[in-house]
Design a protein around this motif. Sequence first.
Motif, PDB file in Angstrom:
ATOM      1  N   PHE A  98      33.319 -19.947  24.337  1.00  0.00           N
ATOM      2  CA  PHE A  98      33.295 -19.320  25.717  1.00  0.00           C
ATOM      3  C   PHE A  98      32.931 -19.967  26.700  1.00  0.00           C
ATOM      4  N   LEU A  99      33.191 -19.470  28.282  1.00  0.00           N
ATOM      5  CA  LEU A  99      33.164 -20.232  29.397  1.00  0.00           C
ATOM      6  C   LEU A  99      32.736 -19.211  30.455  1.00  0.00           C
ATOM      7  N   PHE A 100      32.222 -19.460  31.456  1.00  0.00           N
ATOM      8  CA  PHE A 100      31.849 -19.114  32.822  1.00  0.00           C
ATOM      9  C   PHE A 100      32.560 -19.243  33.787  1.00  0.00           C
ATOM     10  N   HIS A 101      33.013 -18.174  34.551  1.00  0.00           N
ATOM     11  CA  HIS A 101      33.921 -18.315  35.685  1.00  0.00           C
ATOM     12  C   HIS A 101      33.694 -17.482  36.960  1.00  0.00           C
ATOM     13  N   ILE A 131      37.221 -12.756  41.654  1.00  0.00           N
ATOM     14  CA  ILE A 131      37.303 -12.185  43.071  1.00  0.00           C
ATOM     15  C   ILE A 131      36.119 -11.531  43.333  1.00  0.00           C
ATOM     16  N   TRP A 132      35.655 -10.467  42.550  1.00  0.00           N
ATOM     17  CA  TRP A 132      34.551  -9.470  42.738  1.00  0.00           C
ATOM     18  C   TRP A 132      33.335  -9.837  42.434  1.00  0.00           C
ATOM     19  N   MET A 133      33.126 -10.955  41.464  1.00  0.00           N
ATOM     20  CA  MET A 133      31.736 -11.018  41.060  1.00  0.00           C
ATOM     21  C   MET A 133      31.699 -12.454  41.105  1.00  0.00           C
ATOM     22  N   GLU A 134      30.436 -13.061  41.045  1.00  0.00           N
ATOM     23  CA  GLU A 134      29.992 -14.272  41.117  1.00  0.00           C
ATOM     24  C   GLU A 134      30.276 -15.013  39.858  1.00  0.00           C
ATOM     25  N   LYS A 135      29.747 -14.336  38.792  1.00  0.00           N
ATOM     26  CA  LYS A 135      30.004 -15.157  37.397  1.00  0.00           C
ATOM     27  C   LYS A 135      30.012 -14.137  36.379  1.00  0.00           C
ATOM     28  N   ALA A 136      31.143 -14.340  35.581  1.00  0.00           N
ATOM     29  CA  ALA A 136      31.702 -13.646  34.383  1.00  0.00           C
ATOM     30  C   ALA A 136      31.500 -14.675  33.388  1.00  0.00           C
ATOM     31  N   VAL A 177      25.867 -14.859  22.588  1.00  0.00           N
ATOM     32  CA  VAL A 177      26.894 -15.154  23.857  1.00  0.00           C
ATOM     33  C   VAL A 177      26.291 -14.348  24.867  1.00  0.00           C
ATOM     34  N   ALA A 178      25.927 -12.941  24.585  1.00  0.00           N
ATOM     35  CA  ALA A 178      25.470 -11.945  25.501  1.00  0.00           C
ATOM     36  C   ALA A 178      24.103 -12.609  26.201  1.00  0.00           C
ATOM     37  N   GLN A 179      23.109 -13.133  25.199  1.00  0.00           N
ATOM     38  CA  GLN A 179      22.003 -13.714  25.523  1.00  0.00           C
ATOM     39  C   GLN A 179      22.164 -14.740  26.571  1.00  0.00           C
ATOM     40  N   ILE A 180      23.056 -15.838  26.173  1.00  0.00           N
ATOM     41  CA  ILE A 180      23.149 -17.016  27.158  1.00  0.00           C
ATOM     42  C   ILE A 180      23.776 -16.395  28.479  1.00  0.00           C
ATOM     43  N   ALA A 181      24.767 -15.458  28.228  1.00  0.00           N
ATOM     44  CA  ALA A 181      25.574 -14.882  29.807  1.00  0.00           C
ATOM     45  C   ALA A 181      24.230 -14.259  30.655  1.00  0.00           C
ATOM     46  N   ARG A 182      23.351 -13.704  29.962  1.00  0.00           N
ATOM     47  CA  ARG A 182      22.150 -13.124  30.756  1.00  0.00           C
ATOM     48  C   ARG A 182      21.367 -14.394  31.280  1.00  0.00           C
ATOM     49  N   HIS A 218      22.603 -17.168  32.218  1.00  0.00           N
ATOM     50  CA  HIS A 218      23.173 -17.777  33.363  1.00  0.00           C
ATOM     51  C   HIS A 218      23.842 -16.861  34.468  1.00  0.00           C
ATOM     52  N   ASP A 219      22.938 -15.457  34.523  1.00  0.00           N
ATOM     53  CA  ASP A 219      22.976 -14.796  35.565  1.00  0.00           C
ATOM     54  C   ASP A 219      24.697 -14.094  35.465  1.00  0.00           C
TER      55      ASP A 219
END
Length: 152
Positions: A72-75, A78-83, A108-113, A115-116
């Motif tokens: 997985f990765l973060f990016h 246009i409409w949100m800071e981090k997905a 992955v969901a926990q890590i995403a949370r 990372h805001d």
Amino acid sequence: MEKIKNEQIEIAPLKAEDRSRWNVLARSYKAFYETELPNKSYDEVWECLLNDQKIFGLGAYLQGNLVGFTHFLFHRTIWMEKACYLQDLFVDETARGHGVARALIEQVAQIAREHDSTKLYWQTRYDNTTARALYDKIAHHKGFIRYDYPLN
């Protein structure tokens, strides 16, 4: 990234000693999607997973054996800071039905949370009925269809 562990499944970051088993699983994953890659591509991805800090890999272990993975990765969008994009998810056929895929997604969901991130998403083939049975239970399909435009 912390490890999570339940009675059977341990989810933890991939480590160097996982390489040969990851290679078997990754090749099975790519074969499922009818994609052939040169050995160099697997080497490059593995190097990034361990050292890049832009893409991440988690392993799922049953009785200490690597039986699945997710990348997985973060990016920014246009409409949100981090997905968070869960790009790859694969579980060995022999380990399916034990909650491995769900545990990988939940980690992955926990890590995403942590990372805001404001969104976690993934895609699969329309005819991947086995995976979609799980995905339909834990996530929402919003009806989007993906198109790929050839650039070469």
